[in-house]
Design a protein around this motif. Sequence first.
Motif: not given
Length: 609
Positions: A510-518
Motif C-alpha cells: 500500500v502506497d499512494e499509487d495503490m488504490p484499495v477497494i473495500a
Amino acid sequence: MCGIVAAAAQRDVAPLLIAGLKALEYRGYDSAGLAVLEGGQVHRVRAKGKVREMEALYLAEPFPGGTGIAHTRWATHGVPSEVNAHPHMVGRVTLVHNGIIENYASLRVELQSKGYVFASETDTEVMAALVDVNLDKGMSLREAVLATVRELDGAYAIAVISRDEPGRVVGARRGAPLLIGVGIGEHFLGSDAQALVQVTNKIIYLDEGDVAEITRESAHIYTLDGKPAERAMHESELSADAVERGEYRHYMQKEIFEQPRAVADTLEARIHANGVLPNIFGVGGDELLTKVKGLHIIACGTSYHAGMVAKYWIEEHARLPVNVEVASEYRYREAVVPEGTLFIAISQSGETADTLAAMRESRRRGYLGTLAICNVPESSVVREADLKLMTRAGPEIGVASTKAFTTQLSALALLTLHLAKQRGMDDARYQDLCAQLLHLPRSIDDALKLEPQIIELAERFVHRNHALFLGRGAHHPVALEGSLKLKEISYIHAEAYPAGELKHGPLALVDEDMPVIAVAPNGPLLDKLKSNLQEVRARGGELIVFADTAAHIDGNATRGAILRIDGGGEFIAPAVFTVPLQLLAYHVAVLRGTDVDQPRNLAKSVTVE
C-alpha cells in the motif's frame, strides 16, 4: 473453448457459417476459418485473429457450396496463426476440432512413419490424417470417423467432410459439446444453440460418445460401437434478439444491466412470500436433501466465488459443514467424503471440463448424490446430475461473467433457505431471509443507478497498474470476484484479501499509487473493517469504499471516494455489492481501450483441461 458450426443445406452455407461463428466467438477468437465442399472441391479460407478477419478474406473472393464446416479457435496446441487455424485438410479430409487429444504425439509419429507430412503444430491435423488413413481402407466417412475416435485419448468435438462424399458432414463428441440443428431441407452441427439461432430452434443434443451424420434430408446418430441411437429433439427458447447487443456498447454492459431480470427469472415460481416452493430441485430432490449432512461444492473461476459465498450462507443458516474447492484441484487428490455429503457442481456453461470431470470422478467417491447449478438445461453437467437447479440467466456472451454470478448466488440462496427450513430455522428469521431474496432484483436495479458515479471513479484507474480489494466474511469472495473482473478485462493486476489479512503481508504493497477497494456492508464485522481501512489511510493509500447506506463510515475520513449502496439486507448484500464492482471493471476497461467482451488469452467456456 473453440467453436464449431457446420451445415448441409440447399443454399450457400458460407454466410450461415460465418454468422454462426460470430455467435460462438465468445468461445475463442485467436483465429477462424471455414471450408465449403462443392463439385468435389474444397474451398477454404483461414485467418489469424477474429472472425471478421476471416470474413473479409471470404468476401474478397466468395465461393458457393451447400456443405461446409467452420471454426473459431482458442489456441491449445500451436500458437495462433493461419497455419494452425482450422479447418485442417489432409488428403480428402477436412476437419475442425474442439478439445485436446492427449495421445496425439504418439499418433503423429506413427502417421509420419506412413509418409504423412504435417503442416501445423496441432493435434487436430493428426485426427484428419487418421480419418484419411481409414478412408484408404475402404470405409465410409462415418465408419472412418468412428474408427478414428476409438483411437483417441482426451476430449473432442469434431465436424468432418470428405471430397468423396459431397452433401455429408459427420460429427462426434466426447468431453466437449456438440448438437444437431434441424431445419427444413437442411441440417446443422454446432457447439451450442447460439450458433444456430438464426436458422433453427429445433435442437438435438448429442450424448457423450455419440457420432452424428447429417445431410440435407436427414440426421442420424450412432453410439461409439456403431449402433443407431435415438436422441430427443428440443425446441430452443433462444431468440435472435437474446444474442444481440441492442443499445449497449458491449455485451458485458448489456449483461450487467440484465441482472435484475435474470435474477427475477431465476427466483420465479421457486419462492414466494411464505418461503421456498417444494420440488424445485427435481424429482426426489426434497427427499434426498433431508439426508444431507454436509456439502462439497466444486467449481472454477467466477462459479468458485459463488460457491465460497454459499459456504458462509449454508454454514450460518443451515448449520451444515461446507467444503468449497477448485475443480481442477479436486480431481487430483483423494478427497475424504463424510457420510451424507452432497456433491454440488456449479458451472455457467455446464461443459466446463474440470467441473464435469470432477462430477464424474465424484461417482466413485461415495457421495449422497449430485446437484448441478447451471445456466444451460441440456448441458453435460445438468444431464449427468441427480438433481439440478437452473439459473435462467439467458445467453451470456461476454467472456467476463456477470449475470451468471448473481443468478448462481440466487440459486444458492434458494438452496440455503431450503436446507435451513428443513433443519428447523426459526419462522420469523426464515420469513425475513425470504423477503430479502424476493427483493434482490429491485436491490440490484438500485445498485445499477450508481453507474454515473462509477464512470467518474473509473478515471482514477486509467493509469494504474495495480489494485487491492478487501472484504470480510461473505464479502471476501465478492472482493475476489471484483478483483477477477478488473484483471480479466482491464489487464490491471489486482488481488483480493480478507481485510483482516491486510497486516499479515499485503499492507506492504500500500502506497499512494495503490488504490484499495473495500466492500463495506452493514453488519457485525463493520467495526473490524473500519480498523483495516484506517491502516490503509495511515499509509497514504487511496481508499475506494463501497459502503452500505446503513453503515456509518465517515466519507471525509478516507483519501479517495465513498459510494453508498443499499445492500438490501445482510443475506443478499453479497449479490448487490457485486454489481458496482462489475461496473467499475467495465468502465475502467472501456477507458483503457481494451477488448471488453473478448479479453486477450481468455475464452468463455473452458472445455479443455
